[in-house]
Write a protein that holds these residues in place. Structure first.
Motif, PDB file in Angstrom:
ATOM      1  N   MET A   1       0.842  -1.197   0.000  1.00 44.29           N
ATOM      2  CA  MET A   1       0.000   0.000   0.000  1.00 44.29           C
ATOM      3  C   MET A   1       0.877   1.246   0.000  1.00 44.29           C
ATOM      4  O   MET A   1       1.920   1.282   0.660  1.00 44.29           O
ATOM      5  CB  MET A   1      -0.919  -0.005   1.223  1.00 44.29           C
ATOM      6  CG  MET A   1      -1.882   1.162   1.295  1.00 44.29           C
ATOM      7  SD  MET A   1      -3.022   1.012   2.687  1.00 44.29           S
ATOM      8  CE  MET A   1      -3.951   2.529   2.486  1.00 44.29           C
ATOM      9  N   ALA A   2       0.473   2.278  -0.736  1.00 49.02           N
ATOM     10  CA  ALA A   2       1.248   3.518  -0.807  1.00 49.02           C
ATOM     11  C   ALA A   2       1.338   4.181   0.555  1.00 49.02           C
ATOM     12  O   ALA A   2       0.428   4.074   1.387  1.00 49.02           O
ATOM     13  CB  ALA A   2       0.616   4.472  -1.808  1.00 49.02           C
ATOM     14  N   GLU A   3       2.450   4.878   0.767  1.00 46.05           N
ATOM     15  CA  GLU A   3       2.687   5.580   2.024  1.00 46.05           C
ATOM     16  C   GLU A   3       2.629   7.088   1.776  1.00 46.05           C
ATOM     17  O   GLU A   3       3.303   7.600   0.872  1.00 46.05           O
ATOM     18  CB  GLU A   3       4.057   5.195   2.578  1.00 46.05           C
ATOM     19  CG  GLU A   3       4.437   5.934   3.854  1.00 46.05           C
ATOM     20  CD  GLU A   3       5.856   5.651   4.295  1.00 46.05           C
ATOM     21  OE1 GLU A   3       6.280   6.235   5.312  1.00 46.05           O
ATOM     22  OE2 GLU A   3       6.557   4.869   3.606  1.00 46.05           O
ATOM     23  N   ALA A   4       1.849   7.798   2.558  1.00 47.88           N
ATOM     24  CA  ALA A   4       1.767   9.253   2.455  1.00 47.88           C
ATOM     25  C   ALA A   4       2.900   9.869   3.259  1.00 47.88           C
ATOM     26  O   ALA A   4       3.093   9.536   4.434  1.00 47.88           O
ATOM     27  CB  ALA A   4       0.421   9.749   2.955  1.00 47.88           C
ATOM     28  N   ARG A   5       3.647  10.768   2.627  1.00 53.96           N
ATOM     29  CA  ARG A   5       4.766  11.432   3.294  1.00 53.96           C
ATOM     30  C   ARG A   5       4.754  12.913   2.937  1.00 53.96           C
ATOM     31  O   ARG A   5       4.204  13.309   1.913  1.00 53.96           O
ATOM     32  CB  ARG A   5       6.107  10.840   2.856  1.00 53.96           C
ATOM     33  CG  ARG A   5       6.272   9.364   3.063  1.00 53.96           C
ATOM     34  CD  ARG A   5       7.655   8.908   2.610  1.00 53.96           C
ATOM     35  NE  ARG A   5       8.691   9.470   3.457  1.00 53.96           N
ATOM     36  CZ  ARG A   5       9.178   8.874   4.535  1.00 53.96           C
ATOM     37  NH1 ARG A   5       8.698   7.698   4.916  1.00 53.96           N
ATOM     38  NH2 ARG A   5      10.135   9.434   5.244  1.00 53.96           N
ATOM     39  N   LEU A   6       5.394  13.718   3.785  1.00 54.05           N
ATOM     40  CA  LEU A   6       5.680  15.111   3.448  1.00 54.05           C
ATOM     41  C   LEU A   6       7.125  15.133   2.990  1.00 54.05           C
ATOM     42  O   LEU A   6       8.040  14.822   3.765  1.00 54.05           O
ATOM     43  CB  LEU A   6       5.474  16.020   4.655  1.00 54.05           C
ATOM     44  CG  LEU A   6       5.525  17.525   4.379  1.00 54.05           C
ATOM     45  CD1 LEU A   6       4.351  17.937   3.494  1.00 54.05           C
ATOM     46  CD2 LEU A   6       5.495  18.315   5.686  1.00 54.05           C
ATOM     47  N   ALA A   7       7.361  15.461   1.723  1.00 57.44           N
ATOM     48  CA  ALA A   7       8.708  15.335   1.163  1.00 57.44           C
ATOM     49  C   ALA A   7       9.027  16.508   0.261  1.00 57.44           C
ATOM     50  O   ALA A   7       8.157  17.044  -0.433  1.00 57.44           O
ATOM     51  CB  ALA A   7       8.832  14.034   0.371  1.00 57.44           C
ATOM     52  N   THR A   8      10.288  16.894   0.254  1.00 59.83           N
ATOM     53  CA  THR A   8      10.765  17.869  -0.715  1.00 59.83           C
ATOM     54  C   THR A   8      10.913  17.178  -2.072  1.00 59.83           C
ATOM     55  O   THR A   8      10.906  15.948  -2.172  1.00 59.83           O
ATOM     56  CB  THR A   8      12.124  18.441  -0.298  1.00 59.83           C
ATOM     57  OG1 THR A   8      13.092  17.381  -0.321  1.00 59.83           O
ATOM     58  CG2 THR A   8      12.062  19.070   1.088  1.00 59.83           C
ATOM     59  N   GLY A   9      11.100  17.976  -3.105  1.00 61.83           N
ATOM     60  CA  GLY A   9      11.349  17.395  -4.409  1.00 61.83           C
ATOM     61  C   GLY A   9      12.594  16.526  -4.427  1.00 61.83           C
ATOM     62  O   GLY A   9      12.622  15.489  -5.099  1.00 61.83           O
ATOM     63  N   ASN A  10      13.618  16.912  -3.674  1.00 56.91           N
ATOM     64  CA  ASN A  10      14.834  16.110  -3.624  1.00 56.91           C
ATOM     65  C   ASN A  10      14.612  14.785  -2.900  1.00 56.91           C
ATOM     66  O   ASN A  10      15.109  13.741  -3.317  1.00 56.91           O
ATOM     67  CB  ASN A  10      15.962  16.895  -2.953  1.00 56.91           C
ATOM     68  CG  ASN A  10      16.642  17.864  -3.912  1.00 56.91           C
ATOM     69  OD1 ASN A  10      16.279  17.949  -5.087  1.00 56.91           O
ATOM     70  ND2 ASN A  10      17.614  18.597  -3.415  1.00 56.91           N
ATOM     71  N   GLU A  11      13.864  14.824  -1.804  1.00 54.96           N
ATOM     72  CA  GLU A  11      13.542  13.571  -1.112  1.00 54.96           C
ATOM     73  C   GLU A  11      12.689  12.676  -2.006  1.00 54.96           C
ATOM     74  O   GLU A  11      12.868  11.448  -2.032  1.00 54.96           O
ATOM     75  CB  GLU A  11      12.822  13.875   0.204  1.00 54.96           C
ATOM     76  CG  GLU A  11      13.712  14.507   1.246  1.00 54.96           C
ATOM     77  CD  GLU A  11      12.936  15.055   2.429  1.00 54.96           C
ATOM     78  OE1 GLU A  11      13.564  15.280   3.487  1.00 54.96           O
ATOM     79  OE2 GLU A  11      11.713  15.266   2.307  1.00 54.96           O
ATOM     80  N   ALA A  12      11.777  13.282  -2.744  1.00 57.75           N
ATOM     81  CA  ALA A  12      10.937  12.515  -3.666  1.00 57.75           C
ATOM     82  C   ALA A  12      11.795  11.844  -4.734  1.00 57.75           C
ATOM     83  O   ALA A  12      11.531  10.703  -5.132  1.00 57.75           O
ATOM     84  CB  ALA A  12       9.899  13.429  -4.312  1.00 57.75           C
ATOM     85  N   ALA A  13      12.827  12.537  -5.213  1.00 59.26           N
ATOM     86  CA  ALA A  13      13.724  11.944  -6.207  1.00 59.26           C
ATOM     87  C   ALA A  13      14.418  10.719  -5.637  1.00 59.26           C
ATOM     88  O   ALA A  13      14.563   9.691  -6.325  1.00 59.26           O
ATOM     89  CB  ALA A  13      14.754  12.975  -6.666  1.00 59.26           C
ATOM     90  N   ALA A  14      14.869  10.802  -4.393  1.00 59.64           N
ATOM     91  CA  ALA A  14      15.538   9.663  -3.759  1.00 59.64           C
ATOM     92  C   ALA A  14      14.587   8.479  -3.613  1.00 59.64           C
ATOM     93  O   ALA A  14      14.949   7.334  -3.877  1.00 59.64           O
ATOM     94  CB  ALA A  14      16.091  10.078  -2.398  1.00 59.64           C
ATOM     95  N   TRP A  15      13.349   8.749  -3.194  1.00 62.81           N
ATOM     96  CA  TRP A  15      12.354   7.684  -3.100  1.00 62.81           C
ATOM     97  C   TRP A  15      12.069   7.087  -4.484  1.00 62.81           C
ATOM     98  O   TRP A  15      11.865   5.877  -4.619  1.00 62.81           O
ATOM     99  CB  TRP A  15      11.069   8.203  -2.464  1.00 62.81           C
ATOM    100  CG  TRP A  15      11.114   8.189  -0.971  1.00 62.81           C
ATOM    101  CD1 TRP A  15      11.277   9.255  -0.126  1.00 62.81           C
ATOM    102  CD2 TRP A  15      11.010   7.039  -0.128  1.00 62.81           C
ATOM    103  NE1 TRP A  15      11.287   8.847   1.180  1.00 62.81           N
ATOM    104  CE2 TRP A  15      11.123   7.485   1.214  1.00 62.81           C
ATOM    105  CE3 TRP A  15      10.838   5.677  -0.366  1.00 62.81           C
ATOM    106  CZ2 TRP A  15      11.059   6.610   2.302  1.00 62.81           C
ATOM    107  CZ3 TRP A  15      10.780   4.803   0.711  1.00 62.81           C
ATOM    108  CH2 TRP A  15      10.890   5.270   2.030  1.00 62.81           C
TER     109      TRP A  15
END
Length: 383
Positions: A1-15
């Protein structure tokens, strides 16, 4: 199941790199990209990203290491910005010419001198003719989704893919992001099984001298692969929407169906422009927005279809080909050339070096397009 997170664009790139199945990561820190690699190193240390992580002494070495890993059959990932991408330039060509499915995130940073750590697109656009696919993102979610899709796209067409985001406006701004689970992505990213991969049991040389006729044939194949990528980007986007209910493909048209005037933008400028267009619509003005997501391969047919019915087009570029005009504007004009009844295309440059492109600036571009004659040169919006 997808996980909801608060992330910057850079953190999103890492994920995105982790969920895309990166098997090899190498990069050198440079503002504003650094936190991508910091976060990815943390994900690797925790076992969330199962990649071999190689620290190197420069961006040139980072891409060289990715090239070696890709030639051995690994999914390779790197990230950079501005001067770092410029330092990679020789190997950017090498990765594309060798048809290696490397994924890179470039966090757009203005080129020096003078030194500037903020955003414009001249770093990525200086690489536009190297053979890399280029996808421009508008949100942190799109960065994450785009990196995963880039791994799938690169493997399918045997081309490297550059996923591009704006410095600070996107890279360091936190937004709600949905991180798909590995189970939800099962089967999305294929294995890359190139017949020419390096095999220690069967030693071979790679990238030797090619005679002119062979070289031309290889470059023709590279160009054809970009043509194939247009349909593949659409197909992957459709599959992504089926799985997750979101996402754009080559372009994203907003209120263009009956628009008399259409503004064209990319990256986070398009997010600001969307709000400005909605405000103009509320005033009774028939305005629309076309956001360009894929710049290479350039989606000429999709652009023509979206703009054909407009009375005029205003392109806002966060870049400049000095001595000519904004680079997206040049591509839009070329796409419309020869189209019967094509609208005039007005070019504007705004937001260089990270300057804000406000809703008022967007409206100014549309107002000036309605009032002023078209010129070959760009109009700089600086007041």
């Amino acid at each position: 199941m997808a996980e909801a997170r608060l992330a910057t664009g850079n953190e999103a790139a890492a994920w995105g790199a982790a969920r895309g199945g990166a098997q090899f990561v190498s990069a050198f820190p440079i503002t504003p990209q650094t936190t991508i690699i910091e976060h990815l190193a943390s994900l690797c240390a925790k076992g969330i990203c199962r990649a071999e992580y190689m620290a190197v002494e420069s961006e040139h070495s980072a891409l060289a290491a990715c090239i070696g890993a890709a030639q051995a059959g690994a999914r390779a990932f790197t990230a950079t910005s501005g001067q770092g991408l410029a330092l990679m330039h020789e190997l950017v060509h090498w990765a594309a010419g060798a048809r290696l499915p490397i994924v890179m995130v470039d966090v757009n940073r203005a080129m020096g001198p003078p030194w500037n750590i903020w955003s414009d697109q001249n770093d990525s656009l200086s690489q536009r003719d190297t053979g890399w696919i280029q996808l421009y993102c508008a949100t942190a979610q799109e960065v994450l989704d785009g990196v995963v899709q880039a791994f799938a796209l690169a493997a399918r067409v045997s081309l490297p893919v550059m996923v591009i985001s704006d410095a600070f406006f996107l890279s360091h701004t936190a937004e709600p992001v949905s991180v798909p689970s590995p189970e939800e992505l099962q089967g999305f990213v294929p294995e890359w099984n190139a017949p020419w991969r390096i095999d220690l049991a069967r030693p071979k040389a790679v990238g030797g001298l090619a005679q002119p006729a062979d070289y031309e044939r290889m470059r023709h194949a590279l160009a054809q692969a970009h043509g194939e990528a247009l349909a593949e980007i659409e197909r992957l986007a459709a599959e992504w929407r089926r799985r997750f209910g979101r996402g754009a493909a080559l372009v994203e048209a907003h209120r263009c169906e009956d628009a008399e005037e259409i503004l064209v933008a990319s990256g986070t400028v398009a997010g600001t422009a969307r709000a400005a267009i909605d405000a103009l619509r509320a005033e009774g003005r028939r305005a629309g927005l076309l956001r360009i997501r894929a710049f290479r391969p350039f989606p000429a047919a999709a652009v023509r279809a979206a703009l054909a019915g407009a009375n005029r087009v205003a392109v806002v570029d966060r870049n400049c080909s000095y001595g000519a005009s904004g680079i997206f504007c040049q591509e839009i004009r070329a796409a419309l050339h020869g189209l019967a009844g094509a609208p005039p295309v007005h070019g504007f440059v705004a937001g260089m070096g990270g300057r804000d492109v406000t809703p008022a600036r967007v409206v100014e571009a549309l107002d000036r397009a309605a009032r002023d004659p078209v010129t070959p040169e760009a109009t700089w919006l600086m007041a």
